[in-house]
Motif scaffolding. Structure first.
Motif, PDB file in Angstrom:
ATOM      1  N   ALA A  51       0.916  -1.235   0.060  1.00  0.00           N
ATOM      2  CA  ALA A  51      -0.004  -0.011   0.092  1.00  0.00           C
ATOM      3  C   ALA A  51       0.717   1.144   0.050  1.00  0.00           C
ATOM      4  CB  ALA A  51      -0.868   0.034   1.172  1.00  0.00           C
ATOM      5  N   GLY A  52       1.916   1.229   0.838  1.00  0.00           N
ATOM      6  CA  GLY A  52       2.716   2.212   0.706  1.00  0.00           C
ATOM      7  C   GLY A  52       3.509   2.571  -0.613  1.00  0.00           C
ATOM      8  N   LYS A  53       4.065   1.645  -1.272  1.00  0.00           N
ATOM      9  CA  LYS A  53       4.584   1.513  -2.420  1.00  0.00           C
ATOM     10  C   LYS A  53       3.444   2.113  -3.681  1.00  0.00           C
ATOM     11  CE  LYS A  53       7.623  -2.148  -2.273  1.00  0.00           C
ATOM     12  NZ  LYS A  53       7.987  -3.708  -3.225  1.00  0.00           N
ATOM     13  N   TYR A  54       2.114   1.764  -3.548  1.00  0.00           N
ATOM     14  CA  TYR A  54       0.907   2.135  -4.353  1.00  0.00           C
ATOM     15  C   TYR A  54       1.009   3.464  -4.018  1.00  0.00           C
ATOM     16  CZ  TYR A  54      -3.862   2.919  -5.854  1.00  0.00           C
ATOM     17  OH  TYR A  54      -4.892   3.233  -6.410  1.00  0.00           O
ATOM     18  N   THR A  55       1.006   4.139  -2.969  1.00  0.00           N
ATOM     19  CA  THR A  55       0.582   5.406  -2.543  1.00  0.00           C
ATOM     20  C   THR A  55       1.795   6.412  -3.272  1.00  0.00           C
ATOM     21  OG1 THR A  55      -0.550   4.921  -0.713  1.00  0.00           O
ATOM     22  CG2 THR A  55       0.252   7.070  -0.688  1.00  0.00           C
ATOM     23  N   VAL A  56       2.926   6.100  -3.009  1.00  0.00           N
ATOM     24  CA  VAL A  56       3.944   6.863  -3.225  1.00  0.00           C
ATOM     25  C   VAL A  56       3.990   6.714  -5.031  1.00  0.00           C
ATOM     26  CG1 VAL A  56       6.675   6.974  -3.359  1.00  0.00           C
ATOM     27  CG2 VAL A  56       5.528   6.406  -1.308  1.00  0.00           C
ATOM     28  N   ILE A  57       4.236   5.627  -5.538  1.00  0.00           N
ATOM     29  CA  ILE A  57       4.126   5.755  -6.987  1.00  0.00           C
ATOM     30  C   ILE A  57       3.147   6.347  -7.896  1.00  0.00           C
ATOM     31  CG2 ILE A  57       4.571   4.064  -9.011  1.00  0.00           C
ATOM     32  CD1 ILE A  57       6.048   2.208  -7.172  1.00  0.00           C
TER      33      ILE A  57
ATOM     34  N   LEU B 212      -6.248   3.108 -10.986  1.00  0.00           N
ATOM     35  CA  LEU B 212      -7.210   2.023 -10.719  1.00  0.00           C
ATOM     36  C   LEU B 212      -7.022   0.608 -10.845  1.00  0.00           C
ATOM     37  CD1 LEU B 212     -10.449   2.201 -10.835  1.00  0.00           C
ATOM     38  CD2 LEU B 212     -10.410   2.070 -13.298  1.00  0.00           C
ATOM     39  N   PHE B 213      -6.185   0.150 -11.812  1.00  0.00           N
ATOM     40  CA  PHE B 213      -5.832  -1.186 -12.096  1.00  0.00           C
ATOM     41  C   PHE B 213      -5.187  -1.631 -11.103  1.00  0.00           C
ATOM     42  CE2 PHE B 213      -7.276  -0.248 -16.700  1.00  0.00           C
ATOM     43  CZ  PHE B 213      -8.357  -1.288 -16.433  1.00  0.00           C
TER      44      PHE B 213
END
Length: 165
Positions: free
Chosen positions: A85-91, A114-115
């Motif tokens: 989730a952290g990687k998702y948020t940052v990237i 989205l994907f």
């Protein structure tokens, strides 16, 4: 003529006796711990053989170990989800900022978010599901890796000790 409570003979099956005694002990002790000697004394008063008690104690300890391993596994899965989730948020924050700077609006970066978010959501669903065949397979895989890691650590420690002496 009403029958008084003392005149009625009650009978209980083994499970009911266990439940009643468990409640009574919990109410009486108020977080008091029992020694092993007290456990042996209680068992002898209930006419439970020391051998039977020892087997029951070993089963209880094995069950407690299994519960602890599953708690460790669940903690591992949650920490892995937090990292994802952290990687998702940052990237995705970076990609959305890049999209706004270049195009002046959010366009292509929303599709990526989205994907990727869909995959992350499915992973979160699996992480918090603690039952079923998929959970059991994941736990067994994690436990095999855990045991291998423990074995390699033990061997490495022995090699280091042998090398130091």
């Amino acid at each position: 003529m009403p029958v008084s409570e003392t005149q009625i003979t009650r009978s209980y099956n083994q499970e009911q006796i266990q439940q009643i005694l468990q409640i009574a002990i919990a109410r009486q002790t108020d977080d008091t711990e029992f020694t092993r000697e007290q456990l042996l004394e209680i068992a002898s008063e209930l006419e439970i053989s020391p051998e039977c008690l020892q087997v029951a104690e070993q089963q209880w300890q094995a069950k407690q170990g299994e519960i602890q391993k599953r708690q460790d596994f669940n903690l591992y899965r949650r920490s892995r989800l937090q990292k994802q989730a952290g990687k998702y948020t940052v990237i995705n924050s970076f990609l959305m900022l890049l999209n706004i700077v270049n195009a002046g609006q959010l366009s292509w970066s929303l599709y990526i978010a989205l994907f990727w978010g869909l995959g992350l959501g499915l992973n979160a669903l699996n992480t918090f599901q603690s039952g079923g065949e998929d959970y059991e397979k994941a736990f067994q895989k994690w436990y095999r890796q855990y045991q291998l890691k423990q074995s390699l650590t033990t061997v490495w420690d022995k090699v280091l000790k042998a090398w130091q002496t």
